[in-house]
Design a protein around this motif. Structure first.
Motif, mmCIF file in Angstrom:
data_model
loop_
_atom_site.group_PDB
_atom_site.id
_atom_site.type_symbol
_atom_site.label_atom_id
_atom_site.label_comp_id
_atom_site.label_asym_id
_atom_site.label_seq_id
_atom_site.Cartn_x
_atom_site.Cartn_y
_atom_site.Cartn_z
ATOM 1 N N PRO A 1 -0.493 -2.065 12.333
ATOM 2 C CA PRO A 1 0.156 -0.781 12.117
ATOM 3 C C PRO A 1 -0.655 0.175 11.228
ATOM 4 C CG PRO A 1 1.182 -2.452 10.733
ATOM 5 C CD PRO A 1 0.208 -3.163 11.627
ATOM 6 N N GLN A 2 -0.353 1.463 11.452
ATOM 7 C CA GLN A 2 -0.823 2.529 10.578
ATOM 8 C C GLN A 2 0.442 3.162 10.013
ATOM 9 O OE1 GLN A 2 -3.780 4.918 12.634
ATOM 10 N NE2 GLN A 2 -4.879 3.095 13.319
ATOM 11 N N ALA A 3 0.504 3.296 8.709
ATOM 12 C CA ALA A 3 1.781 3.598 8.051
ATOM 13 C C ALA A 3 1.689 4.853 7.198
ATOM 14 C CB ALA A 3 2.200 2.411 7.191
ATOM 15 N N PHE A 4 2.821 5.571 7.140
ATOM 16 C CA PHE A 4 2.813 6.885 6.499
ATOM 17 C C PHE A 4 4.180 7.224 5.913
ATOM 18 C CE2 PHE A 4 0.194 6.702 10.282
ATOM 19 C CZ PHE A 4 -1.044 7.128 9.821
ATOM 20 N N LYS A 5 4.160 8.179 5.006
ATOM 21 C CA LYS A 5 5.394 8.843 4.633
ATOM 22 C C LYS A 5 5.802 9.677 5.852
ATOM 23 C CE LYS A 5 7.563 11.140 0.736
ATOM 24 N NZ LYS A 5 7.363 11.663 -0.622
ATOM 25 N N CYS B 1 0.834 -1.207 0.000
ATOM 26 C CA CYS B 1 0.000 0.000 0.000
ATOM 27 C C CYS B 1 0.866 1.252 0.000
ATOM 28 C CB CYS B 1 -0.934 -0.021 1.206
ATOM 29 S SG CYS B 1 -2.116 1.336 1.253
ATOM 30 N N LEU B 2 1.939 1.245 0.802
ATOM 31 C CA LEU B 2 2.822 2.410 0.890
ATOM 32 C C LEU B 2 3.565 2.681 -0.421
ATOM 33 C CD1 LEU B 2 4.520 2.312 4.412
ATOM 34 C CD2 LEU B 2 2.954 4.039 3.518
ATOM 35 N N ASP B 3 3.688 1.664 -1.254
ATOM 36 C CA ASP B 3 4.322 1.875 -2.557
ATOM 37 C C ASP B 3 3.511 2.832 -3.419
ATOM 38 O OD1 ASP B 3 6.712 0.463 -2.476
ATOM 39 O OD2 ASP B 3 5.763 -1.439 -2.987
ATOM 40 N N GLU B 4 2.194 2.903 -3.159
ATOM 41 C CA GLU B 4 1.315 3.729 -3.979
ATOM 42 C C GLU B 4 0.741 4.934 -3.244
ATOM 43 O OE1 GLU B 4 -1.739 1.547 -5.938
ATOM 44 O OE2 GLU B 4 -0.415 -0.074 -6.581
ATOM 45 N N HIS B 5 0.662 4.846 -1.907
ATOM 46 C CA HIS B 5 -0.013 5.897 -1.133
ATOM 47 C C HIS B 5 0.856 6.327 0.038
ATOM 48 C CE1 HIS B 5 -3.477 4.769 -3.515
ATOM 49 N NE2 HIS B 5 -3.398 3.533 -3.058
ATOM 50 N N ASP B 6 0.584 7.528 0.545
ATOM 51 C CA ASP B 6 1.385 8.071 1.645
ATOM 52 C C ASP B 6 0.781 7.823 3.019
ATOM 53 O OD1 ASP B 6 3.243 8.993 -0.147
ATOM 54 O OD2 ASP B 6 2.456 11.028 -0.216
ATOM 55 N N ALA B 7 -0.408 7.241 3.079
ATOM 56 C CA ALA B 7 -1.050 6.977 4.362
ATOM 57 C C ALA B 7 -1.915 5.724 4.253
ATOM 58 C CB ALA B 7 -1.908 8.170 4.791
ATOM 59 N N CYS B 8 -1.679 4.757 5.141
ATOM 60 C CA CYS B 8 -2.404 3.480 5.108
ATOM 61 C C CYS B 8 -2.781 3.075 6.521
ATOM 62 C CB CYS B 8 -1.538 2.372 4.510
ATOM 63 S SG CYS B 8 -0.738 2.784 2.953
ATOM 64 N N VAL C 1 -6.445 8.528 3.335
ATOM 65 C CA VAL C 1 -5.875 7.381 4.040
ATOM 66 C C VAL C 1 -6.478 6.128 3.415
ATOM 67 C CG1 VAL C 1 -5.608 6.206 6.247
ATOM 68 C CG2 VAL C 1 -5.681 8.714 6.179
ATOM 69 N N TYR C 2 -5.624 5.190 3.015
ATOM 70 C CA TYR C 2 -6.088 3.990 2.318
ATOM 71 C C TYR C 2 -6.104 2.788 3.256
ATOM 72 C CZ TYR C 2 -6.032 6.536 -2.038
ATOM 73 O OH TYR C 2 -6.307 7.444 -3.026
ATOM 74 N N VAL C 3 -7.043 1.875 2.987
ATOM 75 C CA VAL C 3 -7.286 0.739 3.875
ATOM 76 C C VAL C 3 -6.506 -0.495 3.430
ATOM 77 C CG1 VAL C 3 -9.046 -0.868 4.722
ATOM 78 C CG2 VAL C 3 -9.565 1.572 4.527
ATOM 79 N N VAL C 4 -5.892 -1.150 4.408
ATOM 80 C CA VAL C 4 -5.247 -2.451 4.220
ATOM 81 C C VAL C 4 -6.026 -3.459 5.059
ATOM 82 C CG1 VAL C 4 -3.154 -3.811 4.601
ATOM 83 C CG2 VAL C 4 -2.975 -1.419 3.870
ATOM 84 N N GLU C 5 -6.377 -4.591 4.471
ATOM 85 C CA GLU C 5 -7.159 -5.590 5.207
ATOM 86 C C GLU C 5 -6.336 -6.182 6.348
ATOM 87 O OE1 GLU C 5 -9.707 -9.724 4.508
ATOM 88 O OE2 GLU C 5 -8.693 -8.750 2.818
ATOM 89 N N GLY C 6 -6.917 -6.142 7.544
ATOM 90 C CA GLY C 6 -6.248 -6.686 8.712
ATOM 91 C C GLY C 6 -6.709 -8.099 9.013
#
Length: 209
Positions: free
Chosen positions: A153-157, A113-120, A190-195
């Motif tokens: 986790p919640q991930a960001f640039k 997700c971080l490869d494409e977006h700055d907030a996940c 902010v983009y969603v990653v399935e947990g």
């Protein structure tokens, strides 16, 4: 995707009624916090691990060449911001110290997700019906199909989430997680990653059974 992990382990964990921070509760041969740290140590893309704790002296036993200890702040937001100050990588995952069951698959999906977006943000669908209650009365029932539960986790640039936290602290904004800080002050979505439902945060004794 190389990144830093900020593991938030400050707090009293009062709902566990242990008399000490729940992250130091022993699970098998290691405390909860050590189990959490181990997941990130096993990920070769995690090049920096920062643990935010209430008392750096008390957590010395978890410190090694791969772990940086940072003192927590008066609030969760202040603690996260303190941890972010130590980050030297362009991307960061912020994770609860009391969430030791995060899987390597979730970490991999977050990196994608971080490869494409700055907030996940890692999330799962709500299983239960959620109602808004005021003064003991139900005011509204939410459409469950639109609701998800946030995990970490919640991930960001890194530069972007630091900027958001600086604004949030200056405004004394009340936020419940890192994604909500970005929602308020970030310039993009902010983009969603399935947990996973197994990726629980240990909050009460029942969570250990």
């Amino acid at each position: 995707m190389k990144y830093a992990a900020v593991i938030v382990a400050a707090g009293k964990g009062s709902r566990m009624n242990l008399g000490y921070n729940k992250v130091y509760y022993k699970l098998d041969d290691r405390c909860i916090l050590e189990h959490t740290i181990a997941v990130f140590k096993q990920d070769n893309d995690c090049e920096q691990i920062i643990v935010v704790c209430d008392n750096a002296d008390f957590c010395q036993h978890i410190k090694d060449d791969e772990v940086i200890l940072v003192e927590g702040g008066a609030t969760r937001s202040a603690s996260v911001y303190n941890g972010l100050q130590a980050v030297s990588k362009p991307y960061v995952m912020i994770h609860d110290g009391a969430r030791p069951f995060v899987s390597s698959k979730i970490l991999q999906d977050v990196k994608v997700c971080l490869d494409e977006h700055d907030a996940c943000v890692v999330m799962v669908n709500c299983k239960d019906t959620i109602k808004r209650v005021i003064d003991g009365k139900v005011e509204l029932t939410y459409d469950r199909s639109t609701l998800m539960q946030a995990q970490t986790p919640q991930a960001f640039k890194t530069a972007k989430i630091i900027s958001c936290y600086e604004q949030a602290l200056a405004d004394k904004a009340i936020t419940s997680d890192d994604a909500s800080v970005y929602e308020l002050y970030g310039k993009d979505a902010v983009y969603v990653v399935e947990g996973s439902y197994e990726n629980i945060k240990i909050t009460t004794i029942e969570d250990l059974r």
